[in-house]
Design a protein around this motif. Structure first.
Motif, PDB file in Angstrom:
ATOM      1  N   LEU A  16       0.731  -1.184   0.006  1.00 55.83           N
ATOM      2  CA  LEU A  16       0.176  -0.239  -0.028  1.00 55.83           C
ATOM      3  C   LEU A  16       0.709   1.328   0.104  1.00 55.83           C
ATOM      4  N   VAL A  17       1.842   1.221   0.628  1.00 58.89           N
ATOM      5  CA  VAL A  17       2.821   2.589   0.904  1.00 58.89           C
ATOM      6  C   VAL A  17       3.427   2.655  -0.715  1.00 58.89           C
ATOM      7  N   GLY A  18       3.881   1.280  -1.252  1.00 63.30           N
ATOM      8  CA  GLY A  18       4.464   1.514  -2.575  1.00 63.30           C
ATOM      9  C   GLY A  18       3.189   2.196  -3.664  1.00 63.30           C
ATOM     10  N   LEU A  19       2.145   1.838  -3.556  1.00 63.45           N
ATOM     11  CA  LEU A  19       0.933   2.379  -4.770  1.00 63.45           C
ATOM     12  C   LEU A  19       0.941   3.722  -4.247  1.00 63.45           C
ATOM     13  N   VAL A  20       0.765   4.323  -2.886  1.00 65.48           N
ATOM     14  CA  VAL A  20       0.530   5.523  -2.742  1.00 65.48           C
ATOM     15  C   VAL A  20       1.669   6.521  -2.902  1.00 65.48           C
ATOM     16  N   THR A  21       2.937   6.102  -2.792  1.00 64.67           N
ATOM     17  CA  THR A  21       4.081   6.456  -2.885  1.00 64.67           C
ATOM     18  C   THR A  21       4.464   6.856  -4.654  1.00 64.67           C
ATOM     19  N   GLY A  22       3.986   5.765  -5.196  1.00 68.57           N
ATOM     20  CA  GLY A  22       3.949   5.726  -6.583  1.00 68.57           C
ATOM     21  C   GLY A  22       3.072   6.994  -7.467  1.00 68.57           C
ATOM     22  N   TRP A  23       1.736   6.931  -6.799  1.00 67.41           N
ATOM     23  CA  TRP A  23       0.675   7.850  -7.539  1.00 67.41           C
ATOM     24  C   TRP A  23       1.412   9.352  -7.126  1.00 67.41           C
ATOM     25  N   ALA A  24       1.504   9.530  -5.702  1.00 65.53           N
ATOM     26  CA  ALA A  24       1.771  10.908  -5.227  1.00 65.53           C
ATOM     27  C   ALA A  24       3.062  11.388  -5.993  1.00 65.53           C
ATOM     28  N   MET A  25       4.234  10.660  -6.533  1.00 64.30           N
ATOM     29  CA  MET A  25       5.261  11.065  -7.116  1.00 64.30           C
ATOM     30  C   MET A  25       4.954  11.211  -8.371  1.00 64.30           C
ATOM     31  N   LYS A  26       4.128  10.430  -9.009  1.00 65.32           N
ATOM     32  CA  LYS A  26       3.809  10.728 -10.531  1.00 65.32           C
ATOM     33  C   LYS A  26       2.996  12.152 -10.538  1.00 65.32           C
ATOM     34  N   LYS A  27       2.118  12.387  -9.666  1.00 66.39           N
ATOM     35  CA  LYS A  27       1.505  13.844  -9.545  1.00 66.39           C
ATOM     36  C   LYS A  27       2.570  15.021  -9.307  1.00 66.39           C
ATOM     37  N   LEU A  28       3.432  14.783  -8.535  1.00 67.39           N
ATOM     38  CA  LEU A  28       4.487  15.438  -8.140  1.00 67.39           C
ATOM     39  C   LEU A  28       5.420  15.925  -9.051  1.00 67.39           C
ATOM     40  N   LEU A  29       5.825  14.859  -9.774  1.00 68.77           N
ATOM     41  CA  LEU A  29       6.866  14.776 -10.904  1.00 68.77           C
ATOM     42  C   LEU A  29       6.137  15.589 -11.939  1.00 68.77           C
ATOM     43  N   GLY A  30       4.865  15.212 -12.198  1.00 69.57           N
ATOM     44  CA  GLY A  30       4.243  15.970 -13.208  1.00 69.57           C
ATOM     45  C   GLY A  30       4.150  17.246 -13.122  1.00 69.57           C
ATOM     46  N   PHE A  31       3.872  17.981 -11.996  1.00 67.74           N
ATOM     47  CA  PHE A  31       3.946  19.095 -11.685  1.00 67.74           C
ATOM     48  C   PHE A  31       5.235  19.823 -11.737  1.00 67.74           C
ATOM     49  N   VAL A  32       6.243  19.194 -11.274  1.00 69.95           N
ATOM     50  CA  VAL A  32       7.680  19.573 -11.494  1.00 69.95           C
ATOM     51  C   VAL A  32       7.888  19.828 -13.038  1.00 69.95           C
ATOM     52  N   TRP A  33       7.503  19.073 -13.880  1.00 72.12           N
ATOM     53  CA  TRP A  33       7.882  18.906 -15.375  1.00 72.12           C
ATOM     54  C   TRP A  33       6.945  20.246 -15.977  1.00 72.12           C
ATOM     55  N   VAL A  34       5.930  20.267 -15.581  1.00 68.78           N
ATOM     56  CA  VAL A  34       5.101  21.550 -15.982  1.00 68.78           C
ATOM     57  C   VAL A  34       5.722  22.899 -15.728  1.00 68.78           C
ATOM     58  N   LYS A  35       6.293  23.129 -14.616  1.00 67.78           N
ATOM     59  CA  LYS A  35       6.873  24.150 -13.811  1.00 67.78           C
ATOM     60  C   LYS A  35       8.182  24.355 -14.832  1.00 67.78           C
ATOM     61  N   ALA A  36       8.954  23.212 -15.006  1.00 69.75           N
ATOM     62  CA  ALA A  36      10.209  23.438 -15.485  1.00 69.75           C
ATOM     63  C   ALA A  36      10.212  23.670 -17.253  1.00 69.75           C
TER      64      ALA A  36
END
Length: 94
Positions: A16-36
């Motif tokens: 469960l920790v792995g699933l939540v981490t993967g989902w959250a990081m995909k969102k965060l890294l997508g946000f970082v990508w858009v900003k960069a």
């Protein structure tokens, strides 16, 4: 002798920790990508509309970001789980 049985509770919690981490990081890294870059992350990195540099950059960002996040979160969660488990096993009066 150490107990060699897999800890089912940790396997479930770790999954469960792995699933939540993967989902959250995909969102965060997508946000970082858009900003960069000012562009949305590429949906299909094999598409001819996505440049080679953009596809490789996105793959590197996602690969490194996801791996680092999984290592940090899994180690932290396991350490906390083990601490909680050892507290739970201590019985009063010993």
């Amino acid at each position: 002798m150490a107990d060699d049985k897999p800890d089912v509770a940790w396997r479930v919690i770790g999954g469960l920790v792995g699933l939540v981490t993967g989902w959250a990081m995909k969102k965060l890294l997508g946000f970082v990508w858009v900003k960069a870059t000012g562009k949305e992350p590429p949906v299909d990195t094999e598409s001819p509309e996505v440049s080679m540099g953009e596809a490789i950059g996105y793959a590197v960002l996602m690969g490194v970001g996801m791996s680092v996040a999984q290592i940090v979160v899994n180690r932290t969660a396991k350490k906390r789980y083990d601490a909680w488990k050892s507290l739970k096993q201590v019985t009063p009066g010993q």
